[in-house]
Design an enzyme around this catalytic site. Structure first.
Site, PDB file in Angstrom:
ATOM      1  N   HIS B 257       0.966  -1.242   0.095  1.00  0.00           N
ATOM      2  CA  HIS B 257       0.110   0.089  -0.023  1.00  0.00           C
ATOM      3  C   HIS B 257       0.811   1.260  -0.122  1.00  0.00           C
ATOM      4  CE1 HIS B 257      -3.747   2.377   1.317  1.00  0.00           C
ATOM      5  NE2 HIS B 257      -2.737   3.111   1.802  1.00  0.00           N
ATOM      6  N   GLU B 258       1.904   1.326   0.791  1.00  0.00           N
ATOM      7  CA  GLU B 258       2.695   2.380   0.818  1.00  0.00           C
ATOM      8  C   GLU B 258       3.497   2.409  -0.214  1.00  0.00           C
ATOM      9  OE1 GLU B 258       1.782   4.745   2.930  1.00  0.00           O
ATOM     10  OE2 GLU B 258       0.609   3.458   4.381  1.00  0.00           O
ATOM     11  N   HIS B 261       1.719   4.782  -2.877  1.00  0.00           N
ATOM     12  CA  HIS B 261       1.637   6.154  -2.670  1.00  0.00           C
ATOM     13  C   HIS B 261       2.997   6.508  -2.910  1.00  0.00           C
ATOM     14  CE1 HIS B 261      -2.131   6.634  -0.715  1.00  0.00           C
ATOM     15  NE2 HIS B 261      -1.805   5.885   0.311  1.00  0.00           N
ATOM     16  N   GLU B 287      -4.557   7.701  -2.934  1.00  0.00           N
ATOM     17  CA  GLU B 287      -5.054   6.443  -2.533  1.00  0.00           C
ATOM     18  C   GLU B 287      -5.456   5.308  -3.764  1.00  0.00           C
ATOM     19  OE1 GLU B 287      -5.057   6.230   0.677  1.00  0.00           O
ATOM     20  OE2 GLU B 287      -6.316   4.435   1.101  1.00  0.00           O
TER      21      GLU B 287
END
Lengths: 492, 492
Positions: B257-258, B261, B287
């Protein structure tokens, strides 16, 4: 105090906070920053430098200072104003154009120096160094007015000290140190450390040593970096160390040295936080703390006795039979070319020659073209053997490349100050050795905290030492200490 | 371009560099900072905030903007000016007094919230939250002028999107998701992951996953922290993750997830470095990247097949017999109260209820006194079971305490956008699954880099997605994807 003083201090506190950020980014750069981030970090640092420069030369500073100086009565306010005035005048005297040019050229020269050292070639470095010295002379002239150029440069690192002061001390040290060095070189040396020492175990013991010397981990941290350093003031003072599988002493004594610097910053009176008084007062006094932690305490017979046991616990039998031999091994004097690797005895000879050479460069008595030969001749005279190549000689230190003229002598001044403090400390704590033999440094470090560290910038550097010693600083205690120590170890 | 535009961009670039420093200090605070340093760091951040605020409201900005807007012709310059104008107007519209008060109160309320959550007591939090909402309404009114309060708040996170846009999308999602959720709850669930997973091995595999998804380690680094986050832009984008010995998925999917980003920030056109275009364009688009990396790619049947092998290599047999079962285990839908622990299916239900509740709080239709009951009723209606205690309900998120109103819906908007992008990506890369089955994400990540990430702030958020999709954004692809996925896994 007056409204002007309050306004000044609010403004200065914010400037100090921004300067602390700059220091924290430098720490990040040496420890954590991904290597591809360098150009962006350069832009960030430049933006922050721009903000800092604008604040430090803000014309309101001059007004607030003048209004406050007339009415300041208490010692703390007067000391704050003294520091602020000095920094304001210094920044205002140097034309912005010259400051920017020095920043640009020294940054460039650092790269040229690194390449020259890697290529072992002084010729490629010489023209860049000439430019740096010319610019620093120009800056020195702007700062000195009618005074001495080199003395003006010294003020950036050791306010209140002149080349004449240093010459007197260093002149007394040099013949005695070269004699002692020559005698040691003839005598039978203690055993060297040999073997392989697990690096994880080194880091474990190094953290134990940091704590043993009073380093406050809730306001600091220990990381590995290429060069050991201490960074920050007040509530956030971080150190770095390094490990080498064959040389655990490098790790342990780098740590203790940096802990000396860091404890100085951590132990300054909290009331001075983020003000000019909230930092170590000079390079010399700073070095006195790192050196007394590292040498007079950390390399003492008593403390090395305790360390011997710790190392046996960490690494098992490493071939040194007992504490007494270990003390000799820790303090072994070895031939070598490199200042940063030098033992207690030879270290000052390194600094003294740099002090003489850089004064000659600044005065114009020595040209950069003749520097390498001058270095090599002086080295042979003081150390008894010849430099084998420029990377082991004139190219070994970054200082001159980045414009640090007047910085070197503060290393030996720090040792002289450490000698003074050690003498006073021994008088105040008669059972110091029995404490150190248990790995207990709190008696010594509390004395240093109370007599030196807590004051931060309250007193002038020389006065800090004079107050702690109860007498003017002198090279005599250092000399007596070194003679006694190495006469003992080498059975002279 | 004009001299005014150049002057403006030089000034803005310096401001962005200083803002990047602020972000770097926040990273330090969460990862490296000694805990006793907090008060000093507070002073440092406040000083830097002061500098940033002065620059962002500098009256010269208004002059430069007006002079440049008339003559800007190329798309990049127009986009830069659009961002700068928006930020300048926003900062100028909110009185400094109000901005300072919001900063003070939200900082205080964060502490009150943390205590209330620990004590499981909404009553002690309610008065503080009321104050925050009143202040944010005041700010919203200053920003909105004659427009809608909540829409004005949304602009801070998702420029160009209105509550009506979101309501249309979310209104279509909610009944379908609650139905799907109810059906899943009745069906036989895949096996849970059990056992103990070495944390060092987790970190080793998590770094491999980060690299597999294209995270550039020469411009980033991975550390452990309490909360996973991504920090920074351009050449220095760092992520954090966490480990739990019983839940390696938390580590791996937090990392992926990170990385989503972080890759967005790393892949923005380098020409936009340290300018307003050099950052992800909105929270929703941000997101969309983290979610498509984590879910549509990372939790796909194909990729989990590869991950299954990697986990077997790292941890041995952990009791899941084959890839197909592992795919079910990764995507298992479990009862739970906490948004940040929710699976793909339930996550949006969490967000949708917060969106409705916070709009009611802002409009005044719901009072803080009635918030806990409203939360619990809505939760039961959508999830099928009742909240057991406030820490598992209305007190679970920090957002409202720190004044983030209008932020929650960007999470689901991101999922909706990820659904659109995933549909387009599948069309563009017919053999995506065979790549993912080899742990190969470069086809997918290159498509996202080219179609979304490289643009940074060049287009408005919604337009970024519309251009990549070739059609206006819609919730339909997300819904179709979720239905197909969970219908398959649960055999509905």
């Amino acid at each position: 105090m007056t409204a002007e003083y309050d306004a000044l201090m609010d403004f200065v506190r914010e400037t100090e906070a921004l300067a602390a950020i700059s220091g924290r980014l430098e720490w990040d750069q040496e420890t954590m920053m991904p290597r591809g981030a360098a150009p962006q970090r350069g832009a960030e640092m430049a933006a922050l430098e721009g903000v800092l420069h604008a604040r430090r030369t803000d014309p309101r500073m001059g007004d607030w200072l003048s209004a406050s100086e007339e009415s300041a009565t208490d010692d703390v306010a007067r000391a704050q104003l003294r520091h602020i005035r000095r920094s304001f005048e210094r920044t205002s005297k140097v034309p912005a154009r010259l400051a920017a040019e020095i920043a640009r050229v020294t940054s460039e020269t650092q790269g040229i120096w690194a390449d020259a050292r890697a290529g072992d070639d002084f010729e490629t470095f010489a023209p860049a160094l000439e430019k740096v010295i010319a610019l620093k002379r120009e800056e020195g002239a702007a700062l000195a007015g009618d005074g001495d150029l080199y003395d003006a440069m010294l003020q950036d690192y050791e306010p209140g000290t002149t080349a004449a002061d240093l010459e007197a001390m260093f002149g007394a040290l040099r013949p005695e140190l070269t004699d002692l060095r020559a005698a040691v070189r003839e005598a039978r040396a203690p055993a060297r450390l040999t073997g392989i020492f697990d690096e994880t175990a080194q880091m474990r013991l190094t953290r134990k040593l940091a704590k043993a010397f009073g380093y406050d981990m809730t306001h600091g941290r220990v990381d590995k970096a290429v060069h050991p350093f201490s960074s920050g003031s007040g509530l956030d003072v971080r150190i770095t160390t390094r490990t080498s599988e064959t040389d655990p002493f490098n790790c342990f004594y780098s740590t203790i040295h940096e802990v000396g610097h860091a404890c100085y910053e951590q132990n300054i009176s909290r009331g001075y936080l983020l003000t000019p008084l909230g930092q170590g007062v000079s390079m010399g006094v700073h070095e006195s703390q790192s050196r007394i932690y590292e040498n007079q305490l950390g390399r003492s017979r008593a403390f090395t006795g305790w360390l011997y046991g710790e190392m046996r616990d960490a690494f098992g039998d490493f071939g040194i039979p007992d504490e007494e031999s270990f003390y000799g091994t820790v303090n072994r004097v070895s031939d070598g070319y490199i200042r940063t690797e030098a033992d207690e005895l030879q270290y000052n000879l390194h600094v003294l020659m740099r002090f003489d050479l850089e004064r000659a460069l600044v005065s114009g008595d020595l040209s950069v073209a003749d520097l390498e030969a001058a270095w090599n001749d002086r080295f042979e005279a003081d150390f008894g053997y010849r430099v084998d190549r420029p990377a082991n000689g004139v190219l070994q230190d970054v200082h001159w490349a980045v414009g640090l003229l007047g910085y070197f002598p503060t290393y030996s001044l720090g040792n002289v100050y450490a000698g003074c403090l050690h003498e006073a400390l021994r008088a105040a704590l008669p059972d110091l050795d029995s404490q150190l033999a248990r790995g207990e440094t709190s008696g010594a470090t509390a004395w240093l905290a109370d007599n030196v560290q807590t004051h931060g910038g309250l007193f002038e550097p020389r006065d800090v030492i004079a107050r702690a010693r109860g007498a003017e600083p002198s090279e005599a205690p250092l000399l007596a200490y070194l003679k006694e120590k190495f006469t003992g170890i080498y059975g002279l």
